[in-house]
Design a protein around this motif. Structure first.
Motif, PDB file in Angstrom:
ATOM      1  N   GLY A 172       0.430  -0.944   7.544  1.00 44.40           N
ATOM      2  CA  GLY A 172       0.895   0.252   6.846  1.00 44.40           C
ATOM      3  C   GLY A 172       0.866   0.117   5.339  1.00 44.40           C
ATOM      4  N   ILE A 173      -0.230  -0.472   4.813  1.00 44.84           N
ATOM      5  CA  ILE A 173      -0.345  -0.706   3.364  1.00 44.84           C
ATOM      6  C   ILE A 173      -1.625  -0.064   2.845  1.00 44.84           C
ATOM      7  CG2 ILE A 173      -0.745  -2.489   1.597  1.00 44.84           C
ATOM      8  CD1 ILE A 173       0.919  -4.394   3.372  1.00 44.84           C
ATOM      9  N   ALA A 174      -1.513   0.632   1.698  1.00 43.36           N
ATOM     10  CA  ALA A 174      -2.691   1.177   1.011  1.00 43.36           C
ATOM     11  C   ALA A 174      -2.517   0.947  -0.480  1.00 43.36           C
ATOM     12  CB  ALA A 174      -2.840   2.659   1.306  1.00 43.36           C
ATOM     13  N   LYS A 175      -3.641   0.712  -1.199  1.00 43.26           N
ATOM     14  CA  LYS A 175      -3.563   0.524  -2.651  1.00 43.26           C
ATOM     15  C   LYS A 175      -4.832   1.003  -3.326  1.00 43.26           C
ATOM     16  CE  LYS A 175      -3.988  -4.435  -1.591  1.00 43.26           C
ATOM     17  NZ  LYS A 175      -3.366  -5.732  -1.811  1.00 43.26           N
ATOM     18  N   LYS A 176      -4.693   1.335  -4.629  1.00 43.18           N
ATOM     19  CA  LYS A 176      -5.827   1.883  -5.380  1.00 43.18           C
ATOM     20  C   LYS A 176      -6.775   0.785  -5.835  1.00 43.18           C
ATOM     21  CE  LYS A 176      -4.603   6.421  -6.882  1.00 43.18           C
ATOM     22  NZ  LYS A 176      -4.879   7.406  -7.912  1.00 43.18           N
ATOM     23  N   GLU A 177      -6.235  -0.373  -6.184  1.00 43.44           N
ATOM     24  CA  GLU A 177      -7.060  -1.516  -6.608  1.00 43.44           C
ATOM     25  C   GLU A 177      -6.728  -2.698  -5.725  1.00 43.44           C
ATOM     26  OE1 GLU A 177      -9.391  -1.253  -8.810  1.00 43.44           O
ATOM     27  OE2 GLU A 177      -8.862   0.728  -9.598  1.00 43.44           O
ATOM     28  N   LEU A 178      -7.703  -3.568  -5.509  1.00 40.70           N
ATOM     29  CA  LEU A 178      -7.485  -4.727  -4.640  1.00 40.70           C
ATOM     30  C   LEU A 178      -6.354  -5.615  -5.142  1.00 40.70           C
ATOM     31  CD1 LEU A 178     -11.141  -5.730  -3.735  1.00 40.70           C
ATOM     32  CD2 LEU A 178      -9.343  -5.149  -2.105  1.00 40.70           C
ATOM     33  N   ALA A 179      -6.191  -5.679  -6.475  1.00 41.86           N
ATOM     34  CA  ALA A 179      -5.176  -6.571  -7.056  1.00 41.86           C
ATOM     35  C   ALA A 179      -3.777  -5.959  -7.059  1.00 41.86           C
ATOM     36  CB  ALA A 179      -5.582  -6.934  -8.488  1.00 41.86           C
ATOM     37  N   ASP A 180      -3.672  -4.660  -6.739  1.00 44.07           N
ATOM     38  CA  ASP A 180      -2.356  -3.993  -6.785  1.00 44.07           C
ATOM     39  C   ASP A 180      -1.415  -4.556  -5.727  1.00 44.07           C
ATOM     40  OD1 ASP A 180      -3.429  -2.436  -8.726  1.00 44.07           O
ATOM     41  OD2 ASP A 180      -3.460  -0.567  -7.574  1.00 44.07           O
ATOM     42  N   GLU A 181      -0.120  -4.485  -6.056  1.00 38.19           N
ATOM     43  CA  GLU A 181       0.912  -4.816  -5.066  1.00 38.19           C
ATOM     44  C   GLU A 181       1.323  -3.517  -4.373  1.00 38.19           C
ATOM     45  OE1 GLU A 181       2.456  -7.695  -4.052  1.00 38.19           O
ATOM     46  OE2 GLU A 181       0.885  -8.743  -5.145  1.00 38.19           O
TER      47      GLU A 181
END
Length: 604
Positions: A172-181
């Motif tokens: 259940g995780i999504a992020k805009k950049e690979l490095a984002d938390e």
């Protein structure tokens, strides 16, 4: 009634097993759809037993989540090209798509198939690179593949400006950049609100509701599910159904439901952009429009790609007919097939006038037809099915015979390139691309006639020792590719009725591969194995050992039987020859000759 500007309608589209249904699970969970003490079912959208067993989505389904003031209607679509009819009609209900791509496998044929349909409808896209926690993940390369795919499919300048997010849908995780938390799907929810436009009315002078799905409720009967493109609809309102054949039918809306989470909630009124379910329509079909009595304005009928494979279904007339099944007559089979047509726009069914107990069922691939047979079997039906055949056309200009051609994408370890190339060469396949990423696995792309792929899947898995991945996609109709060699082996055919025993089977083993175990009831004309030679062989699988009063050491030795080849429905469809049939009952799948009596069968 929710304001139209607070509605977002999206479809989640992807290849098989890239994580669509798991993502929907996470979206439902994080939007508060489940109560704190409620048991959470994994892959809740895959409600059919067959979907859960096979790990694929077969029927498109609706749900919705609330995010702040917004309502996001979600359609979970099948990723398999055989269920393209499902994809085409649900895309009519949405205003944008989330394109889900596995971070290791990248863009595969069904990704191309569903994306092409979305681009044709000019739907805005959000790309979501999923499973970035995989050991073999290569998200940056996959992003480039997605761009290449958009360009290859002729996306315009506006369509190619799509946002890209990264996800681990299982967590259940999504992020805009690979490095984002990130610890939630909030970035995805925000992007959906920003990128996907709110619905807008096509016109202001009428009601237009396009029916895209049919369901059944035991309390209110048949339900028409569709999207409102113009106007409003209310409970107890008198409306007109604009039929596919151009006629109209007046009726009244008995019940009106909207989707809230996994439930249907009864409402009095619904407006533009809402996806609703309506009761009170006993004779409504997919693609028809519900509109106003005073000013009827039907929408264009949903167009679906033509079928490419057909199969003859017939009444089971074997000696074991009626032992297992509840529904065995031609009328019962016809009623069930007619019912399937109501919700499956990609199927075509015709009845043979000369042989009324036979039905020609045409679909988009072997898998789609195999799923239908399996569903009927579980419901208590008995049928006989013939070998799948491709549907051919004639070129209107030249009069040439045309046949369906498929794109085949294969992913195999390097050591199997030779056997795959040889096998597809025999099946008139032409290699169009070969990519070696240096990881020990190679991706091969072929164009192969559809008839060449009948029976190929089983051979492919055997030759690659289960390590190969095979995906197919219908490309086009092209000129007939010439004759193709069929199965090189014959069948071992039982020459009498009885029950198999170890002694008889032990003596038959050297003839070929057996399909039946001991203590299995057989009849004359039933196929009990595959002959190692190219001819059919009549055998006695029920022969018993003659008893004598002499004891020998060899007679006392235990007879060991080689494990039999279990014939699943798909394997059986691949195996049978033109003069053979599959007898499908709720408890058994048997292979048989069309003509059961040995003395009446033409010798090969």
């Amino acid at each position: 009634m929710i304001s139209t500007d607070k509605i977002r309608n999206i479809a989640i589209i992807a290849h098989v097993d890239h994580g669509k249904t798991t993502l929907v699970d996470a979206m439902l969970q994080q939007s508060g759809t489940y109560r704190e003490n409620e048991a959470v079912v994994e892959r809740v959208m895959d409600s059919m037993d067959l979907e859960r067993e096979r790990g694929i989505t077969i029927m498109a389904k609706n749900t919705s989540v609330r995010y702040g003031d917004y309502k996001i209607n979600i359609v979970d679509t099948p990723g398999h090209a055989d269920f393209g009819g499902e994809v085409e009609r649900v895309l009519k209900m949405v205003d944008g798509i989330v394109l889900l791509v596995d971070s290791a496998e990248g863009c595969l044929p069904q990704t191309r198939f569903v994306l092409r349909k979305a681009l044709e409808l000019k739907l805005p896209s959000i790309a979501l690179v999923n499973k970035i926690d995989r050991q073999d993940a290569r998200p940056e390369e996959v992003v480039n593949e997605i761009y290449d795919l958009f360009i290859d499919l002729g996306a315009n300048d506006h369509q190619i400006e799509f946002p890209i997010l990264y996800a681990i849908s299982r967590d259940g995780i999504a992020k805009k950049e690979l490095a984002d938390e990130s610890k939630s799907l909030v970035p995805l929810f925000d992007q959906i609100i920003e990128t996907i436009p709110a619905p807008h009315a096509i016109r202001t002078d009428s009601l237009q509701l396009l029916v895209a799905n049919i369901d059944y409720n035991p309390f209110v009967g048949r339900l028409a599910i569709g999207r409102i493109f113009s106007g409003e609809i209310s409970k107890n309102q008198e409306v007109i159904v604009a039929k596919i054949d151009g006629s109209t039918q007046k009726t009244r809306v008995k019940e009106l439901f909207v989707f809230e989470g996994l439930d249907r909630t009864s409402v009095d009124t619904a407006g533009v952009g809402e996806i609703v379910a309506l009761a009170g329509f006993d004779d409504i079909n997919i693609g028809e429009t519900i509109t106003l009595v005073e000013n009827p304005r039907p929408l264009p009928v949903i167009a679906v790609d033509e079928p490419t494979i057909s199969m003859i279904f017939s009444v089971n007339n074997s000696p074991f007919s009626g032992i297992d099944g509840k529904f065995v007559t031609s009328r019962q089979i016809k009623d069930r097939l007619d019912r399937e047509l109501l919700g499956n726009v990609a199927l075509r069914i015709t009845q043979d006038e000369l042989a009324p107990e036979q039905f020609k069922v045409s679909g988009r691939g072997e898998l789609q037809l195999a799923i239908l047979i399996e569903m009927m079997r579980r419901e208590g039906y008995e049928v006989q099915v013939a070998k799948p055949e491709v549907i051919t056309k004639k070129d209107e200009k030249t009069g040439e015979k045309l046949e369906p051609i498929e794109q085949v994408v294969i992913d195999v370890p390097e050591e199997f390139i030779g056997v795959v190339t040889e096998a597809l060469g025999r099946r008139k396949g032409q290699m169009t691309k070969m990519i070696n990423n240096g990881s020990g696995r190679v991706r091969l792309e072929y164009e192969v006639p559809s008839r060449g792929l009948i029976g190929f899947r089983g051979e492919f898995l055997t030759e690659t020792k289960g390590t190969g991945l095979l995906n197919t996609l219908f490309l086009r109709f092209d000129k007939w590719q010439g004759e193709m060699k069929g199965r090189a082996t014959g069948s071992l055919v039982s020459d009498r009725m009885g029950e198999t025993n170890t002694y008889a089977l032990y003596n038959l083993q050297e003839r070929g591969t057996l399909f039946v175990k001991h203590q299995v009831k057989v009849y004359e004309g039933m196929i009990v194995g595959e002959n190692a030679r190219a001819v059919d062989l009549d055998v006695n699988p029920v022969k018993e050992k003659k008893l004598s009063n002499m004891r020998t050491t060899s007679a006392d030795e235990a007879m060991r039987l080689v494990p039999v080849r279990e014939m699943s429905l798909e394997r059986a469809l691949e195996f049978i020859a033109d003069d053979e049939l599959i007898e499908v009952t709720p408890k058994a799948i048997r292979l048989r000759k069309r003509v059961l009596k040995a003395n009446e069968r033409p010798k090969k």
